[in-house]
Design a protein around this motif. Structure first.
Motif, PDB file in Angstrom:
ATOM      1  N   ASP A 187       0.612  -1.159   0.415  1.00 37.88           N
ATOM      2  CA  ASP A 187      -0.266  -0.324  -0.428  1.00 37.88           C
ATOM      3  C   ASP A 187       0.548   1.364  -0.214  1.00 37.88           C
ATOM      4  O   ASP A 187       0.203   2.315  -0.163  1.00 37.88           O
ATOM      5  CB  ASP A 187      -0.823   0.634   1.244  1.00 37.88           C
ATOM      6  CG  ASP A 187      -0.033   0.325   2.805  1.00 37.88           C
ATOM      7  OD1 ASP A 187       1.209   0.029   2.067  1.00 37.88           O
ATOM      8  OD2 ASP A 187      -1.409  -0.214   3.733  1.00 37.88           O
ATOM      9  N   THR A 188       2.177   1.339  -0.075  1.00 32.58           N
ATOM     10  CA  THR A 188       2.721   2.528   0.058  1.00 32.58           C
ATOM     11  C   THR A 188       3.594   2.135  -0.981  1.00 32.58           C
ATOM     12  O   THR A 188       4.968   1.420  -0.942  1.00 32.58           O
ATOM     13  CB  THR A 188       3.722   2.636   1.222  1.00 32.58           C
ATOM     14  OG1 THR A 188       2.388   2.397   2.279  1.00 32.58           O
ATOM     15  CG2 THR A 188       4.792   3.420   1.139  1.00 32.58           C
ATOM     16  N   LEU A 189       3.959   3.206  -2.108  1.00 35.96           N
ATOM     17  CA  LEU A 189       5.279   2.926  -3.098  1.00 35.96           C
ATOM     18  C   LEU A 189       6.352   4.058  -2.408  1.00 35.96           C
ATOM     19  O   LEU A 189       6.347   5.234  -1.883  1.00 35.96           O
ATOM     20  CB  LEU A 189       4.608   3.868  -4.010  1.00 35.96           C
ATOM     21  CG  LEU A 189       5.985   3.362  -5.284  1.00 35.96           C
ATOM     22  CD1 LEU A 189       6.239   2.251  -5.418  1.00 35.96           C
ATOM     23  CD2 LEU A 189       4.873   4.545  -6.567  1.00 35.96           C
ATOM     24  N   VAL A 190       7.366   3.314  -2.139  1.00 39.30           N
ATOM     25  CA  VAL A 190       8.168   3.673  -1.187  1.00 39.30           C
ATOM     26  C   VAL A 190       9.216   4.122  -2.438  1.00 39.30           C
ATOM     27  O   VAL A 190      10.120   5.425  -2.613  1.00 39.30           O
ATOM     28  CB  VAL A 190       9.353   3.044  -0.545  1.00 39.30           C
ATOM     29  CG1 VAL A 190       9.939   3.362   0.678  1.00 39.30           C
ATOM     30  CG2 VAL A 190       8.101   2.114   0.725  1.00 39.30           C
ATOM     31  N   SER A 191       9.964   3.890  -3.714  1.00 33.67           N
ATOM     32  CA  SER A 191      11.068   3.631  -4.940  1.00 33.67           C
ATOM     33  C   SER A 191      10.925   3.116  -5.965  1.00 33.67           C
ATOM     34  O   SER A 191       9.911   2.482  -6.088  1.00 33.67           O
ATOM     35  CB  SER A 191      11.958   3.235  -3.986  1.00 33.67           C
ATOM     36  OG  SER A 191      12.775   4.036  -2.784  1.00 33.67           O
ATOM     37  N   ALA A 192      11.171   4.174  -7.012  1.00 33.46           N
ATOM     38  CA  ALA A 192      11.491   3.367  -7.837  1.00 33.46           C
ATOM     39  C   ALA A 192      12.334   3.513  -9.189  1.00 33.46           C
ATOM     40  O   ALA A 192      12.765   5.329  -8.434  1.00 33.46           O
ATOM     41  CB  ALA A 192       9.645   4.240  -9.162  1.00 33.46           C
ATOM     42  N   HIS A 193      12.787   2.629  -9.434  1.00 31.50           N
ATOM     43  CA  HIS A 193      13.672   2.943 -10.730  1.00 31.50           C
ATOM     44  C   HIS A 193      13.532   2.792 -12.040  1.00 31.50           C
ATOM     45  O   HIS A 193      12.536   1.442 -12.564  1.00 31.50           O
ATOM     46  CB  HIS A 193      15.148   1.991 -10.398  1.00 31.50           C
ATOM     47  CG  HIS A 193      16.537   2.063 -11.653  1.00 31.50           C
ATOM     48  ND1 HIS A 193      16.852   3.468 -11.488  1.00 31.50           N
ATOM     49  CD2 HIS A 193      16.740   1.184 -12.092  1.00 31.50           C
ATOM     50  CE1 HIS A 193      18.002   2.887 -12.515  1.00 31.50           C
ATOM     51  NE2 HIS A 193      17.550   2.010 -13.065  1.00 31.50           N
ATOM     52  N   LEU A 194      13.869   3.494 -12.631  1.00 34.47           N
ATOM     53  CA  LEU A 194      13.517   3.607 -14.334  1.00 34.47           C
ATOM     54  C   LEU A 194      14.809   3.903 -14.945  1.00 34.47           C
ATOM     55  O   LEU A 194      15.527   5.041 -15.143  1.00 34.47           O
ATOM     56  CB  LEU A 194      12.582   4.068 -14.507  1.00 34.47           C
ATOM     57  CG  LEU A 194      11.538   4.191 -16.062  1.00 34.47           C
ATOM     58  CD1 LEU A 194      11.202   2.689 -15.665  1.00 34.47           C
ATOM     59  CD2 LEU A 194      10.603   5.486 -15.876  1.00 34.47           C
ATOM     60  N   PRO A 195      15.086   2.842 -15.552  1.00 28.52           N
ATOM     61  CA  PRO A 195      15.818   3.230 -16.824  1.00 28.52           C
ATOM     62  C   PRO A 195      16.219   4.298 -18.077  1.00 28.52           C
ATOM     63  O   PRO A 195      15.027   4.600 -18.267  1.00 28.52           O
ATOM     64  CB  PRO A 195      16.430   1.934 -17.423  1.00 28.52           C
ATOM     65  CG  PRO A 195      15.381   1.151 -16.708  1.00 28.52           C
ATOM     66  CD  PRO A 195      14.703   1.562 -16.296  1.00 28.52           C
ATOM     67  N   GLY A 196      17.056   5.385 -17.869  1.00 31.12           N
ATOM     68  CA  GLY A 196      16.490   6.513 -18.809  1.00 31.12           C
ATOM     69  C   GLY A 196      17.133   7.696 -17.517  1.00 31.12           C
ATOM     70  O   GLY A 196      16.505   8.825 -18.274  1.00 31.12           O
ATOM     71  N   VAL A 197      15.649   7.137 -16.893  1.00 30.58           N
ATOM     72  CA  VAL A 197      15.051   8.494 -16.350  1.00 30.58           C
ATOM     73  C   VAL A 197      15.576   8.702 -14.583  1.00 30.58           C
ATOM     74  O   VAL A 197      16.114   9.123 -13.873  1.00 30.58           O
ATOM     75  CB  VAL A 197      13.621   7.908 -15.301  1.00 30.58           C
ATOM     76  CG1 VAL A 197      12.835   8.953 -15.541  1.00 30.58           C
ATOM     77  CG2 VAL A 197      13.166   8.398 -16.891  1.00 30.58           C
ATOM     78  N   GLY A 198      15.919   7.386 -13.938  1.00 29.26           N
ATOM     79  CA  GLY A 198      16.037   7.550 -12.629  1.00 29.26           C
ATOM     80  C   GLY A 198      16.038   6.554 -11.434  1.00 29.26           C
ATOM     81  O   GLY A 198      14.964   6.007 -11.642  1.00 29.26           O
ATOM     82  N   THR A 199      16.188   6.717 -10.309  1.00 32.52           N
ATOM     83  CA  THR A 199      16.015   6.843  -9.368  1.00 32.52           C
ATOM     84  C   THR A 199      15.661   7.270  -8.359  1.00 32.52           C
ATOM     85  O   THR A 199      15.362   8.743  -8.064  1.00 32.52           O
ATOM     86  CB  THR A 199      16.831   5.284  -8.142  1.00 32.52           C
ATOM     87  OG1 THR A 199      17.862   4.780  -9.514  1.00 32.52           O
ATOM     88  CG2 THR A 199      16.242   4.566  -7.001  1.00 32.52           C
ATOM     89  N   HIS A 200      14.146   7.215  -7.925  1.00 34.35           N
ATOM     90  CA  HIS A 200      13.306   8.327  -6.970  1.00 34.35           C
ATOM     91  C   HIS A 200      12.807   7.762  -5.895  1.00 34.35           C
ATOM     92  O   HIS A 200      12.260   6.827  -5.479  1.00 34.35           O
ATOM     93  CB  HIS A 200      11.804   8.632  -7.988  1.00 34.35           C
ATOM     94  CG  HIS A 200      11.457   9.904  -7.048  1.00 34.35           C
ATOM     95  ND1 HIS A 200      12.017  11.399  -7.259  1.00 34.35           N
ATOM     96  CD2 HIS A 200      10.139   9.648  -7.040  1.00 34.35           C
ATOM     97  CE1 HIS A 200      11.126  11.760  -6.790  1.00 34.35           C
ATOM     98  NE2 HIS A 200       9.510  11.267  -6.413  1.00 34.35           N
ATOM     99  N   THR A 201      12.712   8.223  -4.366  1.00 34.50           N
ATOM    100  CA  THR A 201      12.454   7.716  -3.923  1.00 34.50           C
ATOM    101  C   THR A 201      11.171   8.589  -3.290  1.00 34.50           C
ATOM    102  O   THR A 201      11.289  10.381  -2.946  1.00 34.50           O
ATOM    103  CB  THR A 201      13.174   7.709  -2.366  1.00 34.50           C
ATOM    104  OG1 THR A 201      13.783   6.539  -2.490  1.00 34.50           O
ATOM    105  CG2 THR A 201      12.649   7.303  -0.634  1.00 34.50           C
TER     106      THR A 201
END
Length: 158
Positions: free
Chosen positions: A123-137
């Motif tokens: 139920d909680t999106l902590v972080s995402a990594h997307l190639p070419g975009v980067g990593t976001h918390t």
């Protein structure tokens, strides 16, 4: 309180193929007698932030709806592989999340070409990594659900 932490991975590979390379990049040891269903692979590794062992179950993402309504869309819909992570011998939610963050970081460092999401308790999106975009918390933390789609959309596989 029982919690779950998951790292979702977007790859065109089967769970078996993904499990093979994930075991290598995450330094996971296969658990011989896991009592698993078909297409599920159980591993373990030493915990990094606390004494103990972390278990990782690699399997197809079973949390995806085949044809979701607009209000049922989730950030994890296009991530076919699920790494379910938990600590063995403790139910400490904070330690478990730290261990899952470590797995997510190790994965992104070893395979920056692979999109990944870190989701706490589904139920909680902590972080995402997307190639070419980067990593976001995400700060503040958000849900992986449709209600937060404008916030997470730039960071997930479309």
């Amino acid at each position: 309180m029982s919690t779950s932490d998951n790292v979702f991975v977007a790859t065109g590979e089967t769970a078996a193929e993904a499990a093979a390379w994930l075991a290598g990049v995450l330094e996971l040891e296969a658990v011989a007698d896991g009592g698993l269903n078909a297409d599920e692979y159980l591993f373990r590794r030493s915990a990094r932030s606390a004494p103990g062992t972390v278990a990782v179950l690699v399997r197809p993402n079973g949390f995806v709806l085949a044809d979701p309504d607009p209000d049922e869309i989730q950030a994890l819909d296009r991530y076919p592989i699920d790494l379910s992570v938990w600590l063995i011998g403790t139910k400490d939610e904070e330690w478990q999340l730290h261990e899952t963050e470590s797995i997510f970081s190790d994965l992104v460092a070893a395979r920056p070409d692979v999109p990944a999401l870190l989701v706490h308790n589904l139920d909680t999106l902590v972080s995402a990594h997307l190639p070419g975009v980067g990593t976001h918390t995400f700060d503040p933390l958000i849900t992986p659900d449709a209600e937060d789609l404008p916030t997470w959309r730039p960071w997930v596989v479309d």
